[in-house]
Design an enzyme around this catalytic site. Structure first.
Site, PDB file in Angstrom:
ATOM      1  CG  LEU A   1      -2.158  -0.800   1.245  1.00 36.63           C
ATOM      2  CD1 LEU A   1      -2.801  -0.768   2.625  1.00 36.63           C
ATOM      3  CD2 LEU A   1      -3.142  -0.292   0.198  1.00 36.63           C
ATOM      4  CG  ASP A   2       0.015   4.973  -2.054  1.00 36.02           C
ATOM      5  OD1 ASP A   2      -0.133   5.782  -1.135  1.00 36.02           O
ATOM      6  OD2 ASP A   2      -0.844   4.796  -2.929  1.00 36.02           O
ATOM      7  CE1 TYR A   3       5.392   7.782   4.826  1.00 35.82           C
ATOM      8  CE2 TYR A   3       4.870   9.745   3.537  1.00 35.82           C
ATOM      9  CZ  TYR A   3       5.357   9.162   4.693  1.00 35.82           C
ATOM     10  OH  TYR A   3       5.821   9.955   5.716  1.00 35.82           O
TER      11      TYR A   3
END
Length: 200
Positions: A45-47
């Protein structure tokens, strides 16, 4: 000696990197998890995104979840800027051009019902820090199910139709659900539960 297989689900908080190695000035999974060193996240999951993350040392499950041949749905709640309408999301069903790593990519067509306009916001905790609201611009929530996960795909898709993503929460991988976990909380699950991530 055989390795004991372990499975965990985590509500990855906003602005936490999906890695255990340190990164100056940023939180990582090492800051929120205390688990065996041989357990790693499956996918990312991106930042700036939140929600369900599966972690395991089961290499067979890891391989199947990441291999395109074993396509499985991932479901997200998305808060966007603007008043979303059924007409606005229609282009997404046929697939839409977005830019991925400086190349044009046409997203896969979506099956009927893959996008739901939510009349009420989902029951999720307030983000920390909170969303910055603009007084004269409404926001909307949708639910979207995808069988692919390109870099920042949902953010690029909603931006392409004029509705920038404000908040993105993954709540399901296959039939595996986020449930009642709060940001930063995690729990161990059974092998049977973990394999629900591959079920449509």
């Amino acid at each position: 000696m055989s390795t004991e297989l372990k499975y965990f689900i985590l509500y990855k908080p906003y602005r936490v990197l999906c890695q255990f190695s340190s990164s100056p000035g940023k939180l990582t999974l090492a800051d929120v998890l205390r688990i065996s060193k041989d357990v790693y996240p499956v996918g990312r999951l991106d930042y700036e995104s939140e929600g369900l993350l599966l972690l395991t040392n089961d290499k067979r499950l890891h391989t199947q979840l990441l291999h395109p041949a074993f396509a499985h749905p991932r479901a997200y709640w998305v808060q966007v800027e603007g008043q979303m309408t059924p007409e606005a999301v229609e282009p997404l069903y046929a697939g839409i051009n977005i830019r991925i790593k400086r190349k044009t990519y046409h997203t896969l067509p979506l099956p009927p019902g893959a996008i739901q306009l939510l009349k009420e916001p989902p029951a999720v905790p307030e983000r920390q820090p909170p969303i910055r609201y603009r007084k004269h611009i409404p926001t909307s929530w949708i639910s979207i199910r995808l069988h692919e996960g390109k870099y920042h795909q949902i953010r690029k898709m909603t931006a392409a139709i004029g509705f920038p993503t404000l908040r993105l929460i993954r709540y399901a991988i296959g039939q595996l659900q986020l449930g009642s976990l709060l940001p930063g909380e995690y729990r161990e699950i059974s092998e049977e539960q973990a394999w629900q991530a591959l079920r449509t």
